[in-house]
Design a protein around this motif. Sequence first.
Motif, PDB file in Angstrom:
ATOM      1  N   UNK A  87       0.832  -1.206   0.000  1.00  5.67           N
ATOM      2  CA  UNK A  87       0.000   0.000   0.000  1.00  5.67           C
ATOM      3  C   UNK A  87       0.863   1.253   0.000  1.00  5.67           C
ATOM      4  N   UNK A  88       1.970   1.212   0.755  1.00  2.38           N
ATOM      5  CA  UNK A  88       2.862   2.368   0.781  1.00  2.38           C
ATOM      6  C   UNK A  88       3.500   2.639  -0.561  1.00  2.38           C
ATOM      7  N   UNK A  89       3.839   1.582  -1.291  1.00  2.00           N
ATOM      8  CA  UNK A  89       4.431   1.767  -2.618  1.00  2.00           C
ATOM      9  C   UNK A  89       3.431   2.427  -3.571  1.00  2.00           C
ATOM     10  N   UNK A  90       2.184   2.040  -3.477  1.00  2.00           N
ATOM     11  CA  UNK A  90       1.159   2.652  -4.329  1.00  2.00           C
ATOM     12  C   UNK A  90       1.085   4.155  -4.087  1.00  2.00           C
ATOM     13  N   UNK A  91       1.137   4.563  -2.817  1.00  2.00           N
ATOM     14  CA  UNK A  91       1.059   5.996  -2.494  1.00  2.00           C
ATOM     15  C   UNK A  91       2.337   6.728  -2.880  1.00  2.00           C
ATOM     16  N   UNK A 159       9.545  -1.696  -7.099  1.00  2.00           N
ATOM     17  CA  UNK A 159       8.371  -1.997  -6.281  1.00  2.00           C
ATOM     18  C   UNK A 159       8.715  -1.985  -4.811  1.00  2.00           C
ATOM     19  N   UNK A 160       8.569  -3.130  -4.154  1.00  2.00           N
ATOM     20  CA  UNK A 160       8.884  -3.256  -2.734  1.00  2.00           C
ATOM     21  C   UNK A 160      10.289  -3.824  -2.601  1.00  2.00           C
ATOM     22  N   UNK A 161      11.126  -3.144  -1.835  1.00  2.00           N
ATOM     23  CA  UNK A 161      12.514  -3.552  -1.619  1.00  2.00           C
ATOM     24  C   UNK A 161      12.683  -3.958  -0.160  1.00  2.00           C
ATOM     25  N   UNK A 162      13.337  -5.082   0.050  1.00  2.00           N
ATOM     26  CA  UNK A 162      13.652  -5.544   1.405  1.00  2.00           C
ATOM     27  C   UNK A 162      15.138  -5.278   1.649  1.00  2.00           C
ATOM     28  N   UNK A 163      15.453  -4.499   2.673  1.00  2.00           N
ATOM     29  CA  UNK A 163      16.836  -4.195   3.036  1.00  2.00           C
ATOM     30  C   UNK A 163      17.150  -4.916   4.332  1.00  2.00           C
ATOM     31  N   UNK A 183      14.371   7.066  -2.640  1.00  2.00           N
ATOM     32  CA  UNK A 183      14.509   8.168  -3.592  1.00  2.00           C
ATOM     33  C   UNK A 183      14.046   7.766  -4.987  1.00  2.00           C
ATOM     34  N   UNK A 184      14.223   6.502  -5.345  1.00  2.00           N
ATOM     35  CA  UNK A 184      13.822   6.040  -6.671  1.00  2.00           C
ATOM     36  C   UNK A 184      12.333   5.707  -6.762  1.00  2.00           C
ATOM     37  N   UNK A 185      11.607   5.816  -5.652  1.00  2.00           N
ATOM     38  CA  UNK A 185      10.161   5.620  -5.691  1.00  2.00           C
ATOM     39  C   UNK A 185       9.694   4.280  -5.185  1.00  2.00           C
ATOM     40  N   UNK A 186      10.558   3.504  -4.529  1.00  2.00           N
ATOM     41  CA  UNK A 186      10.156   2.213  -3.978  1.00  2.00           C
ATOM     42  C   UNK A 186       9.691   2.370  -2.533  1.00  2.00           C
ATOM     43  N   UNK A 187       8.932   1.407  -2.065  1.00  2.00           N
ATOM     44  CA  UNK A 187       8.705   1.291  -0.626  1.00  2.00           C
ATOM     45  C   UNK A 187       9.704   0.277  -0.085  1.00  2.00           C
ATOM     46  N   UNK A 188       9.993   0.376   1.210  1.00  2.00           N
ATOM     47  CA  UNK A 188      11.085  -0.405   1.790  1.00  2.00           C
ATOM     48  C   UNK A 188      10.623  -1.110   3.057  1.00  2.00           C
ATOM     49  N   UNK A 189      11.004  -2.375   3.159  1.00  2.00           N
ATOM     50  CA  UNK A 189      10.875  -3.129   4.413  1.00  2.00           C
ATOM     51  C   UNK A 189      12.287  -3.355   4.928  1.00  2.00           C
ATOM     52  N   UNK A 235       4.494 -11.485  -3.203  1.00  2.00           N
ATOM     53  CA  UNK A 235       4.711 -11.339  -4.646  1.00  2.00           C
ATOM     54  C   UNK A 235       5.107  -9.938  -5.091  1.00  2.00           C
ATOM     55  N   UNK A 236       4.880  -8.925  -4.250  1.00  2.00           N
ATOM     56  CA  UNK A 236       5.240  -7.561  -4.641  1.00  2.00           C
ATOM     57  C   UNK A 236       6.699  -7.227  -4.346  1.00  2.00           C
ATOM     58  N   UNK A 237       7.383  -8.076  -3.573  1.00  2.00           N
ATOM     59  CA  UNK A 237       8.796  -7.842  -3.278  1.00  2.00           C
ATOM     60  C   UNK A 237       9.613  -8.174  -4.519  1.00  2.00           C
ATOM     61  N   UNK A 238      10.461  -7.226  -4.951  1.00  2.00           N
ATOM     62  CA  UNK A 238      11.210  -7.402  -6.196  1.00  2.00           C
ATOM     63  C   UNK A 238      12.717  -7.344  -6.007  1.00  2.00           C
ATOM     64  N   UNK A 239      13.208  -7.061  -4.807  1.00  2.00           N
ATOM     65  CA  UNK A 239      14.650  -6.999  -4.590  1.00  2.00           C
ATOM     66  C   UNK A 239      14.957  -7.163  -3.110  1.00  2.00           C
ATOM     67  N   UNK A 240      16.032  -7.903  -2.830  1.00  2.00           N
ATOM     68  CA  UNK A 240      16.592  -7.966  -1.483  1.00  2.00           C
ATOM     69  C   UNK A 240      17.974  -7.339  -1.547  1.00  2.00           C
TER      70      UNK A 240
END
Length: 797
Positions: A87-91, A159-163, A183-189, A235-240
């Motif tokens: 939801x945060x990524x959408x906003x 999309x959603x990035x996991x750090x 900064x690039x427009x992703x949401x982060x976990x 499924x929305x997570x696209x990078x670790x």
Amino acid sequence: MADSTNPTVYDIFQNMEQGPAAATSTATAQAWLDHHSRSLGFFMDGKFILPADRRSLSLTDSKGGVVCSTACAEDSDVSQCASSATAGWTSWSSLSCSQRAKVLLRLVGVLGLHDQCVSELCALCEASCSPAALVRLLQYYSGWAQLRDTLIPGWTPVGVVVVVSSDDCSLYSLMLRVLPALAMGNSVIVVPGRSAAPPALLLAQLFTAAGLPAGTLNILTGSDVTLGAKVSRNPDVRLIAYCGNKQDGLALCKASAGMGVPVSVSSCVGATCPFIIFESADIDSAVDEVIQIAFKKKNEVHWVLCVQESVSDSVVARLKLRMADMKSVPLSSDADRVLVDAAVQEALQQGATLVQPCGASSGARYPPTVLCGAAPSSPYVVSPPPGPLLPLLTFRSNTEAVLLGNHSPHGHAASIWTEDLTLALETAKSLSVGLVWVNSSSVSDPCFPVSGHKDSGTGTDGGQEGLYQFLRPSFSSALPRPSPVSLEYSKFGTEAAQVVIPDSPNGDSIPQSYPQFVGGKACKSVSGCSVAVQARGGDSVLVFCPDGGRKDVRNAVEAAIKVQPGWMKKSPSARAQSLYSLAKGLESRRKEVCASVGAQLGVPAEEADREVELSVGRLNVWAAYCDKVQGGSPPMTQSGAALSFPEPLGVVGIVLPDDAPLLSLVTVLGAAIATGNAVVMVPSQRFPLPALAFVQVLQSSDLPAGLVNIITGNRDQLTVALANHSVIKAIWYWGSAQGCQYLQHTCTSPLKTLRLSWQQAGEGRGAAPDWAQPPPSLMEDLWRNAVQWKSVWIPTA
């Protein structure tokens, strides 16, 4: 009259002891912890959440006192956090670049109001990071948020990035991945390590208060880094993106294998870095600096002192003088003391001598120790234990210095000390590390593009180059991710269909047998076996091709590693001329190659001719790229100059797709060799004939023998051979989801850079690339996957 018991100025400077801390020095941080009852939960959807009945872990300070406790997430928490991030990524992604930049700039002001609390909490948790460093990160990446669409067109957030970070990773290293992702427009976990968790939770609260949309930044804590793999099942997570020690990074790679999520690894903690002192150096300054970073500062890396023989006695004498009044250094635990004692005893048994200010103390303390005369292959040199140990090696020439510097399996950073700038730059160029300091050390800035070399990582952080891991080319759209399967890794690729070429029973002519291309020569496979190649949609045998295996890969890599250093050192214009010549050779054999493409794919002659024509043009494009895209000089906030430049990876293994078998081959081949790499290529198992026809073009080209190697056979079997070869630095793979899972699980020791695309109904990760009309972002993506970045910092004052 002054009290005689008060220390004099002379006494203070002799002891250099810190004065008593003010009673209220940690009041702000303590108040924040008390507000949360010293039990910290998770941060998601813009607020703190502490579910009941969660297992917790205690965080202690340097004196053993409990600072706070953090909750361990369960599966329900993971699902809730992933939903919040989606939801945060959408906003967040719906905002314009300028709107996102304003939010990040607003964070600078908020951080300035609460810098004392942040600083004190970092000190309590021993998660080193100053508010000034965080402000610099925010200012730098807010600018990139503003300029993303202007300077990086054709790219979109993943999309959603996991750090994820390990327990011993600093807050600065963690935020160096979080802020560019935002900064690039992703949401982060964020899945922080134990020490960085409380400051990360505080920053998430401050960021949300500054206007960051709820759910854009989420914090989830747990017992180990594999929690990051659990989060990535969404499924929305696209990078670790991982930062920390090597062991936790490898565990994360294995745990996330098969999920269809790329993992960017930065093993910045625990790396062994060379500190090289040449005879032309300012010895006093070099000795002062090495004592500071080895014994007095808390560092994430271990240092190995390399000294030129002609000044080694002078360096040792100065070390003894500077270390004379130093006190024992506290260790993290009694277990570390056991490791340090074992390393020192081993060094003494090997003939090393010790430089210590005092005898070894008892308990979890140890005096600063220099191990003189250490052997380069000793375990305490290659992987030093956690403690105040500094191995000292000697060398005679610049060549020996480079050999010592590259002896470590890590490739994080190096420090070079010399007044000869030419010598410094030559040495910096030869060292296989991502960051080099000249006459300095431990200088950091987000404008430095730094890639992990060897076992120090697979990604690039800092600068514009570090932003691309959080972006994807606009031409690709997210496909459904594969799910991990139960895979017996030891048996993957063992079933290879081998067919020995038979004699014709009726005296009829049998199909032609094509050779593979290894070491600049057309040859059969080592096994002597061949496989039948059939036309698309038919049962007739077109040709036989060699059934290559592990020994063929070994021979190809041996040839590639011999020629790659010389090819890398060629000027970009010389490499361009070789590619132009290769394109001309393909043009001259156009008729034969067209016939192979048409027969293999069953397409009309006009379509086959078009693929050949596009392949000639693609080689010309890569030839033009050779001397057009290079490094530069990043703008520095401190006095000095910096250089950044791309370097080739080395030997790259490439498993090619089934689509456009000739055009895809020359596209990825051009990207790899234009940047200075050597390649071992595995053509499409279904359609290898165009690649075998291209072998004739390679034979008549002026490319060095061994630079390009083409091995045909079973895709899975050859993938296993590439994955288990220690010299291969990177693998680009188009194939099955099971093959991608195998590579992610296996390519961890040594660590390899992976570019994986699983084929799903003819498609790879993201939308299937149009090989005939690739957008500029695809070409740039291939080019950036073929290089690693190095930055050199040169102070001027």
